[in-house]
Design a protein around this motif. Sequence first.
Motif: not given
Length: 402
Positions: A1-6, A103-114, A125-128
């Motif tokens: 997901m970090l690569w996707i964000a980049l 944007n919402v689904l990416t945030k939800l993915y991060a919330t479930r993983v982290a 994520t925001r840094t990348v």
Amino acid sequence: MLWIALVDRTGSGLWAAVSVLYFTYVTGLSVAQVGTLAAISGAIGIAGAPLGGRIADRLPLTRVLISLQILRALASLALLTTDNYALLLAFSAAGSFGDRAANVLTKLYATRVAGPDRVRYQAVTRTVANAGWALGGLTAAAALTIGTTTAYQWLLTGDALSFVAAAFLTARCAEPPSPTRTIATSKDPAPTTRPANPWRDRGYLAYVATETVLFLDDAVFKVGLPLWIAHSDQAPHGLAPLLMVLNNLMVVALQVPLARFGATTATARSLLLPLSAAFALGGVAMALSATGGAFTATLFLTTSAVAFTVAEMLHATVSWELSAALAPGTAQGAYLGVHGLAQSAQRSIGPLAVTAAIATGPLGWTAFGATIAVTCVFQHHLVRDQFSRTALSVAPVTVSEH
């Protein structure tokens, strides 16, 4: 997901820095038309946030994300095919819908993983993502030295291709665990209560309403600064993409260090007060940029960009933690989807707010910053009351050994 964000944000950086200039110089739209297009497409895209969150509570998250990335790619490519205002509006609206839902689904993915480390995960994520924004912005700035229609079109094509690449990368991601999507058997008891409904949670809806105002910093960088510079007699026009790059470089360097100041719900809430000061400073600096020559304009526009960037980073930390902390786990997707309405609504309200500030002049920018600053203070009190009521309303639990 970090690569996707980049990849995603590199493509978006190509387009975000020049979208206003593209619609102004390539398709020939006026300032009012550009602001109206951004506002209406943003309003239509509002539906993407709650629908995306609701769907993600029922369907595999990664599959929904892939579909949205493809929609965003098609919408971007379609903008190249016409200069008709109605079609530009329709294609922009489709892209806005996909962007808000993704944007919402990416945030939800991060919330479930982290889990409990969500604030630090969000900061990384925001840094990348902002490294991608900066890379895209630098490329856009270089393309502006050419200044031809073809250069603008290639930037938009690069944006579309980034969504295609993000879709392929998403297909390689594992599906995160979800408390709302479990396998039930005949031995499992039937659920006795329905999941919490964010539309009936007045406290959460009030919080989302204040968030809409706090997200206006996004409109400053995407619409306000470029238009203010484009119609300024003093500020160099090439400054707009450079300020976008400055914004992203600051986020890359400072978002993770700042995140530690909002690692808990209490500390995140306390950041609302310095956030208020940053917004007020940004508005005043924008107003002062109209009081002198080229050097003065550049100095105060840069100061404003720095202030609004600090506000963006602080608000990102606060918003990420509070929106998740106020949402029950059994309806996390639905709640975060409703919270996503704040950013979606800002996409509609923001362009109108900043164009109104531009039309009003220095006084308008001062009022713009002051309004957001006052809203920060109001949210500080609102969230305190909301958490107090939540703590007092928890029903007693009987523990069984079975």
